[in-house]
Enzyme design. Sequence first.
Site, PDB file in Angstrom:
ATOM      1  N   ARG A 142       0.827  -1.211   0.000  1.00 50.53           N
ATOM      2  CA  ARG A 142       0.000   0.000   0.000  1.00 50.53           C
ATOM      3  C   ARG A 142       0.861   1.261   0.000  1.00 50.53           C
ATOM      4  NH1 ARG A 142      -5.032  -1.855   3.865  1.00 50.53           N
ATOM      5  NH2 ARG A 142      -6.441  -2.327   2.146  1.00 50.53           N
ATOM      6  N   GLY A 172      -6.466  -6.080   1.337  1.00 53.89           N
ATOM      7  CA  GLY A 172      -5.119  -5.896   1.859  1.00 53.89           C
ATOM      8  C   GLY A 172      -4.415  -7.215   2.100  1.00 53.89           C
ATOM      9  N   LYS A 195     -14.130 -12.739   8.352  1.00 54.96           N
ATOM     10  CA  LYS A 195     -15.468 -12.455   8.881  1.00 54.96           C
ATOM     11  C   LYS A 195     -16.571 -12.528   7.841  1.00 54.96           C
ATOM     12  CE  LYS A 195     -16.397  -9.612  12.276  1.00 54.96           C
ATOM     13  NZ  LYS A 195     -16.569  -8.296  12.916  1.00 54.96           N
ATOM     14  N   GLY A 201     -12.640  -3.808   1.408  1.00 57.33           N
ATOM     15  CA  GLY A 201     -14.011  -3.361   1.648  1.00 57.33           C
ATOM     16  C   GLY A 201     -14.488  -2.385   0.585  1.00 57.33           C
TER      17      GLY A 201
HETATM   18  P1  ADP Z   1      -8.651  -9.040   2.867  1.00 58.44           P
HETATM   19  O1  ADP Z   1      -7.780  -8.104   3.677  1.00 58.44           O
HETATM   20  O2  ADP Z   1      -7.910  -9.605   1.685  1.00 58.44           O
HETATM   21  O3  ADP Z   1      -9.963  -8.419   2.507  1.00 58.44           O
HETATM   22  P2  ADP Z   1      -9.707 -10.304   5.231  1.00 58.44           P
HETATM   23  O4  ADP Z   1      -9.199  -9.169   6.041  1.00 58.44           O
HETATM   24  O5  ADP Z   1     -11.155 -10.462   5.049  1.00 58.44           O
HETATM   25  O6  ADP Z   1      -8.976 -10.308   3.791  1.00 58.44           O
HETATM   26  O7  ADP Z   1      -9.193 -11.677   5.887  1.00 58.44           O
HETATM   27  C1  ADP Z   1      -7.834 -11.976   6.037  1.00 58.44           C
HETATM   28  C2  ADP Z   1      -7.586 -12.850   7.223  1.00 58.44           C
HETATM   29  O8  ADP Z   1      -8.403 -13.997   7.222  1.00 58.44           O
HETATM   30  C3  ADP Z   1      -6.151 -13.349   7.265  1.00 58.44           C
HETATM   31  O9  ADP Z   1      -5.478 -12.726   8.327  1.00 58.44           O
HETATM   32  C4  ADP Z   1      -6.279 -14.852   7.468  1.00 58.44           C
HETATM   33  O10 ADP Z   1      -5.389 -15.381   8.428  1.00 58.44           O
HETATM   34  C5  ADP Z   1      -7.704 -14.981   7.957  1.00 58.44           C
HETATM   35  N1  ADP Z   1      -8.235 -16.326   7.707  1.00 58.44           N
HETATM   36  C6  ADP Z   1      -8.357 -16.981   6.531  1.00 58.44           C
HETATM   37  N2  ADP Z   1      -8.821 -18.214   6.724  1.00 58.44           N
HETATM   38  C7  ADP Z   1      -9.009 -18.381   8.043  1.00 58.44           C
HETATM   39  C8  ADP Z   1      -9.469 -19.458   8.863  1.00 58.44           C
HETATM   40  N3  ADP Z   1      -9.831 -20.628   8.338  1.00 58.44           N
HETATM   41  N4  ADP Z   1      -9.526 -19.241  10.192  1.00 58.44           N
HETATM   42  C9  ADP Z   1      -9.167 -18.073  10.732  1.00 58.44           C
HETATM   43  N5  ADP Z   1      -8.731 -17.017  10.019  1.00 58.44           N
HETATM   44  C10 ADP Z   1      -8.647 -17.166   8.691  1.00 58.44           C
HETATM   45 MG    MG Z   2      -7.877  -7.571   5.776  1.00 57.84          MG
END
Ligand code: ADP
Ligand code: MG
Length: 397
Positions: free
Chosen positions: A39, A354, A204, A378
């Site tokens: 970023r 991210g 989430k 988001g």
């Molecule tokens: P992004 O930033 O790409 O939008 P998110 O913030 O939604 O992604 O999610 C990223 C996080 O989700 C990572 O830190 C990863 O460790 C966690 N994650 C992925 N799979 C699992 C799982 N099965 N259990 C717990 N955490 C998870």
């Molecule tokens: Mg994230």
Amino acid sequence: MRSLDDLLAEGVSGRRVLLRADLNVPLDKQTRAITDDGRIRASLPTLQALGDAGARVVVAAHLGRPKGAPDPQYSLAPVAARLGELLGADVPLASDVAGDDARAQASSLADGGVLLLENVRFEAAETSKDDAERGELADRLAALADVYIDDAFGAVHRKHASVYDVAQRLPHVAGRLVATELDVLTRLTSDPERPYVVVLGGSKVSDKLAVIEALLPKVDRLLVGGGMCFTFLAAQGHGVGKSLLEADQVDTCRRLLADAGERIVLPLDVVCAPEFSADTETTVVPVEQIPDGQLGLDVGPRTVEAFGGELAGARTVFWNGPMGVFELAPFQAGTRGVAEAVAAVDGLSVVGGGDSAAAVRQLGLDEASYGHISTGGGASLEYLEGRELPGLAVLAD
Ligand code: ADP
Ligand code: MG
């Protein structure tokens, strides 16, 4: 929406500009070292153009989720240091957001100089729901400059003081990163070539339910992995052990599955472990047999193959959210497999989020094999959902 080039054409030499950038990089939990500077690098084109033009740049940014008060854990100090290295010039960090130190340092900036304000979320007003509270902070931020540039694509979906309210108080333009991101998202939304496959993961489900709902009628396939898949698996009646589960979302997931039919594709197998740790013992189990005491921390090999099959024929792909806890070596394979399948897509492939973008780089995949790697998770999701993003709407005024 006015662009940075419009502003540069007006001339910015010696003018103070307030630049909202997205410098929300992941930090190592122990050492607080930056684990992925993507970023920061994505913010350079705008910063360099402003520096070359002799502007005096005051940068506002947030890091993590401090609770509306100064917290050294969330200081932008490591970011100021990295930004300085990348720009090849010292980037001082104000000790406050828009207080005495910020004012003093902003007024002594030299032409072409860059000042970073401390984490805007150290002020509770930044994220307040109260217009007057945000307005008061926006007034102080606006007083630091005479023009506002929003280049924080990852924050344009937030009605926050440094994103929304400040733009109402100063002449404003969109930065280079915001312009590029919008260009790609428009290509995803205006008549995407089919099959159109969206892959969602991450932690989430409640963050992403609205997006799933909005995307379902538009996509040919929605592949769900990551921590959020367990709420869907629970909705199908499977036990999920100690895996991430949002019990209050199970009914919604059940309804989505019923509405979507074949279009939602869930994992077939998962990588389980007794604890959240890099040196734990892992087992791959079918989703029907997740042991009670265990956590599902990645999707399994059969899932990677199935998701790969869906992706192989796609002409348009959007991927957001890692398939597993890729930060820990034993749970990287799912994310790697999907990342490779997305990279191989013959068509437009976009990675958003991210952590997803960080995963691509951390796993050593070639960034150039993706059509675009977005800095905003988001924000891209809400754009794809068709929602009005406050930070963009205010720039368009
Ligand atoms: P992004 O930033 O790409 O939008 P998110 O913030 O939604 O992604 O999610 C990223 C996080 O989700 C990572 O830190 C990863 O460790 C966690 N994650 C992925 N799979 C699992 C799982 N099965 N259990 C717990 N955490 C998870
Ligand atoms: Mg994230």
